[in-house]
Design a protein around this motif. Structure first.
Motif, PDB file in Angstrom:
ATOM      1  N   LEU A 124       0.750  -1.064  -0.392  1.00 52.43           N
ATOM      2  CA  LEU A 124      -0.008   0.026   0.198  1.00 52.43           C
ATOM      3  C   LEU A 124       1.052   1.248  -0.081  1.00 52.43           C
ATOM      4  O   LEU A 124       0.649   2.026  -0.779  1.00 52.43           O
ATOM      5  CB  LEU A 124      -0.981  -0.043   0.788  1.00 52.43           C
ATOM      6  N   VAL A 125       2.109   1.203   0.403  1.00 48.22           N
ATOM      7  CA  VAL A 125       2.951   2.352   1.406  1.00 48.22           C
ATOM      8  C   VAL A 125       3.305   2.827  -0.654  1.00 48.22           C
ATOM      9  O   VAL A 125       3.709   3.742  -0.648  1.00 48.22           O
ATOM     10  CB  VAL A 125       3.736   2.096   2.210  1.00 48.22           C
ATOM     11  N   TRP A 126       4.475   1.476  -0.855  1.00 46.26           N
ATOM     12  CA  TRP A 126       4.467   1.291  -2.519  1.00 46.26           C
ATOM     13  C   TRP A 126       3.474   1.925  -3.650  1.00 46.26           C
ATOM     14  O   TRP A 126       3.957   2.572  -4.527  1.00 46.26           O
ATOM     15  CB  TRP A 126       5.023   0.141  -2.891  1.00 46.26           C
ATOM     16  N   LEU A 127       2.041   1.265  -3.219  1.00 53.20           N
ATOM     17  CA  LEU A 127       1.520   2.302  -4.574  1.00 53.20           C
ATOM     18  C   LEU A 127       0.812   3.514  -4.116  1.00 53.20           C
ATOM     19  O   LEU A 127       0.888   4.365  -5.422  1.00 53.20           O
ATOM     20  CB  LEU A 127      -0.191   1.347  -4.199  1.00 53.20           C
ATOM     21  N   PHE A 128       1.045   4.192  -2.785  1.00 50.30           N
ATOM     22  CA  PHE A 128       0.367   5.417  -2.471  1.00 50.30           C
ATOM     23  C   PHE A 128       1.530   5.963  -3.340  1.00 50.30           C
ATOM     24  O   PHE A 128       1.652   7.506  -3.740  1.00 50.30           O
ATOM     25  CB  PHE A 128       1.147   5.639  -1.526  1.00 50.30           C
ATOM     26  N   VAL A 129       3.272   5.900  -2.743  1.00 51.90           N
ATOM     27  CA  VAL A 129       4.226   6.731  -3.677  1.00 51.90           C
ATOM     28  C   VAL A 129       4.299   6.952  -5.009  1.00 51.90           C
ATOM     29  O   VAL A 129       4.680   8.220  -5.360  1.00 51.90           O
ATOM     30  CB  VAL A 129       5.759   6.795  -2.639  1.00 51.90           C
ATOM     31  N   ARG A 130       3.970   5.265  -6.006  1.00 56.59           N
ATOM     32  CA  ARG A 130       4.329   5.319  -6.720  1.00 56.59           C
ATOM     33  C   ARG A 130       2.959   6.638  -7.451  1.00 56.59           C
ATOM     34  O   ARG A 130       2.898   7.207  -8.770  1.00 56.59           O
ATOM     35  CB  ARG A 130       3.425   4.099  -7.574  1.00 56.59           C
ATOM     36  N   SER A 131       1.461   6.227  -6.681  1.00 60.28           N
ATOM     37  CA  SER A 131       0.722   7.499  -7.842  1.00 60.28           C
ATOM     38  C   SER A 131       0.860   8.753  -7.696  1.00 60.28           C
ATOM     39  O   SER A 131       1.051   9.671  -8.156  1.00 60.28           O
ATOM     40  CB  SER A 131      -0.559   6.633  -7.551  1.00 60.28           C
ATOM     41  N   TYR A 132       1.692   9.219  -6.258  1.00 58.59           N
ATOM     42  CA  TYR A 132       2.418  10.259  -6.117  1.00 58.59           C
ATOM     43  C   TYR A 132       3.131  10.791  -6.555  1.00 58.59           C
ATOM     44  O   TYR A 132       3.418  12.362  -7.017  1.00 58.59           O
ATOM     45  CB  TYR A 132       2.559   9.866  -4.207  1.00 58.59           C
ATOM     46  N   THR A 133       4.487   9.967  -6.799  1.00 59.22           N
ATOM     47  CA  THR A 133       5.132  10.675  -7.366  1.00 59.22           C
ATOM     48  C   THR A 133       4.995  10.551  -9.251  1.00 59.22           C
ATOM     49  O   THR A 133       5.600  11.207 -10.645  1.00 59.22           O
ATOM     50  CB  THR A 133       6.816   9.643  -7.936  1.00 59.22           C
ATOM     51  N   ARG A 134       3.833   9.898  -9.965  1.00 63.84           N
ATOM     52  CA  ARG A 134       4.221   9.839 -11.520  1.00 63.84           C
ATOM     53  C   ARG A 134       2.436  11.097 -11.517  1.00 63.84           C
ATOM     54  O   ARG A 134       1.982  11.847 -11.181  1.00 63.84           O
ATOM     55  CB  ARG A 134       3.173   9.087 -11.509  1.00 63.84           C
TER      56      ARG A 134
END
Length: 100
Positions: free
Chosen positions: A90-100
C-alpha cells in the motif's frame, strides 16, 4: 434432615448493583432522583470515555493475538508477514501514484 434450611442459606446475599443502575427499593423521591442522576452520569461517563474503551478493546485483542500465537506460531508468523507485505504494498502504491 435434608429438608431443613440452614440459617446461613436462608438469608440472601446482597447483589452488587452496577454503577449505571438504580437500586430498587428507594422510597424517598429525592433519593430516587439522586440515584437516577448518579446512574445516568455514570452511564454517560462509561459511554463517552473513548480512550478507556479503546484501551479495553486493545488489551482484549492483544490477549487474543497472544493466545493465537501460543497455539499456532506458524500461522501467527505468516499473518505478520502477510500484514507487513500488505502495508508495504500500500505504501509503494501510494508513493508511486504520488510521484507520477
Amino acid at each position: 434432615m435434608s429438608s431443613e434450611v440452614s440459617p446461613r442459606k436462608s438469608a440472601a446475599a446482597p447483589v452488587p448493583v452496577p454503577r449505571t443502575a438504580v437500586p430498587i427499593g428507594i422510597a424517598d423521591p429525592v433519593e430516587q432522583a439522586r440515584a437516577e442522576l448518579k446512574a445516568a452520569l455514570a452511564a454517560i461517563e462509561v459511554k463517552a470515555n473513548v480512550p478507556r474503551r479503546v484501551a479495553e478493546v486493545t488489551d482484549r485483542e492483544v490477549g487474543r493475538a497472544r493466545d493465537f500465537a501460543r497455539r499456532n506460531p506458524g500461522a501467527a508468523a505468516a499473518a505478520v508477514v502477510a500484514a507487513a507485505a500488505t502495508v508495504g504494498g500500500l505504501v509503494w502504491l501510494f508513493v508511486r501514484s504520488y510521484t507520477r
